[in-house]
Write an enzyme that holds these catalytic residues in place. Structure first.
Site, mmCIF file in Angstrom:
data_model
loop_
_atom_site.group_PDB
_atom_site.id
_atom_site.type_symbol
_atom_site.label_atom_id
_atom_site.label_comp_id
_atom_site.label_asym_id
_atom_site.label_seq_id
_atom_site.Cartn_x
_atom_site.Cartn_y
_atom_site.Cartn_z
ATOM 1 N N HIS A 127 0.819 -1.220 0.000
ATOM 2 C CA HIS A 127 0.000 0.000 0.000
ATOM 3 C C HIS A 127 0.854 1.272 0.000
ATOM 4 C CE1 HIS A 127 -3.466 -2.473 0.239
ATOM 5 N NE2 HIS A 127 -3.505 -2.674 1.536
ATOM 6 N N GLU B 186 -11.455 -4.627 -2.632
ATOM 7 C CA GLU B 186 -10.600 -3.550 -3.123
ATOM 8 C C GLU B 186 -10.449 -3.702 -4.630
ATOM 9 O OE1 GLU B 186 -6.928 -3.915 -0.591
ATOM 10 O OE2 GLU B 186 -8.272 -5.263 0.459
ATOM 11 N N HIS C 45 -10.162 1.165 0.613
ATOM 12 C CA HIS C 45 -9.952 0.010 1.492
ATOM 13 C C HIS C 45 -11.013 -0.053 2.593
ATOM 14 C CE1 HIS C 45 -7.704 -3.015 3.759
ATOM 15 N NE2 HIS C 45 -6.751 -3.019 2.841
#
Ligand code: GLA
Length: 348
Positions: A107, A313, A177
């Site tokens: 991420h 996601e 998310h």
């Protein structure tokens, strides 16, 4: 439709974080804060028309800063993992910050989700969040202008429109998310939810959760979720893929990917009847069952226990820059990344 603006809290350095709440005529609302352009709350009615907050997360800024597992945030510039925290473009290697196990970049080391975004009310159904990502941060090339527009309509569709453009050739993969629990954020695990994912294929991973490169058939595996399965039924099945990840935490390859907006998944919580449909124009969706949630304090001091929320996601596949056989997400300098994800709420 209406938009309401309020103060959510402030950071230690004094910056004030604002909250924008979109509301429609059907008791559906969505709140987004300027910290991480984060979805903090979604209220949606059940089959008795009782509206409840169905997002697992925090009701104060300290939670998002100190205890985040990426609850509700926008992730970027590259959502999900990049193996060995490196990739190459045109023969130039870029070394990223390895924030997971000192090996993987997960991420983007939290860049977008810890930034304070600017917000602008576009109209009574839409708010736009913008951010400028500096060249070279965490190793990613290019200064990138990013915008995410959240809008809600009376069909109970929450639409996220992503735009990004960099001044250097780079990789772009943006997602949200959000952790959903359609029974309500305080209603225990999501194991009884029924899930359908429109994917004949998925991308198996290695022990670092990096795709091996194989695009595998879901047939005869716990990843065959094409016909409404209870999440809990196979999540602990005896399967090396689930051992590596501690439960569902995999990218599914959405059937029929062609760049138009397609239905990726549908989830229903049987007791309340609340149903979420996810649509996207991207090729993949990460189904993450909240396996790493570890009981941190969340909203109203309810603990976010393991598997108390699930994420869908929408994304390019993880580690795409290192797999030439995946749909590619490298964009030229000045070339615009655009993408749409829709979360639609109903009852069944
Ligand atoms: C993603 C990953 C998970 C986990 C969460 C954050 O969804 O796929 O493995 O790292 O983020 O906790």
């Amino acid at each position: 439709m209406s938009v309401n603006v309020s103060e959510f809290g402030s950071l230690k350095d004094g910056r004030i974080i604002h909250k924008y709440t979109l509301q429609n005529k059907n008791k559906v609302s969505a709140s987004v804060i300027t910290y991480g352009a984060t979805l903090t709350e979604i209220c949606a009615p059940d089959k008795n028309d009782i509206s409840k907050d169905i997002l697992v997360g925090f009701d104060n800024i300290e939670g998002f800063v100190e205890r985040t597992d990426y609850q509700g945030v926008i992730v970027g510039p590259y959502a999900n993992r990049i193996g060995n925290a490196s990739f190459s473009i045109d023969g130039v290697q870029y070394k990223l910050v390895a924030n997971e196990k000192d090996v993987t970049c997960l991420h983007s080391n939290g860049e977008f989700n810890t930034a304070v975004w600017d917000a602008e009310v576009i109209d009574d159904s839409c708010v736009a969040f913008t951010y400028v990502s500096p060249d070279g941060l965490n190793g990613f090339p290019g200064k990138m202008n990013v915008s995410v527009r959240y809008s809600l309509n009376d069909e109970n569709e929450l639409k996220l429109e992503y735009f990004a453009v960099s001044d250097k050739k780079t990789v772009i993969n943006l997602t949200n998310h959000a952790y959903f629990n359609l029974g309500g954020y305080d209603s225990g695990t999501i194991l009884d939810h029924m899930i359908t994912i429109n994917a004949d294929k998925y991308t198996p991973v290695d022990s670092f959760s990096i795709p091996t490169g194989e695009i595998a058939d879901v047939v005869n595996t716990p990843f065959d979720l094409r016909n409404s399965n209870r999440i809990g039924d196979m999540i602990d099945a005896d399967c090396v893929q689930l051992d590596y990840t501690g439960g569902y935490d995999h990218n599914f390859c959405i059937n029929g990917y062609n760049g138009s907006v397609l239905k990726a998944a549908e989830v229903t919580e049987p007791e309340s009847g609340r149903t979420l449909e996810v649509f996207t124009d991207l090729p993949g969706v990460q189904f993450y069952a909240g396996n790493f949630l570890k009981g941190d304090l969340g909203k109203a001091n309810v603990r976010m226990e393991k598997r108390s929320g699930f994420c869908l996601e929408t994304q390019f596949y993880p580690d795409t820059p290192n797999h030439a056989n995946f749909p590619q997400c490298t964009f030229d300098a000045g070339e615009e990344f655009r993408s749409i994800t829709i979360f639609k709420f109903s009852v069944k």
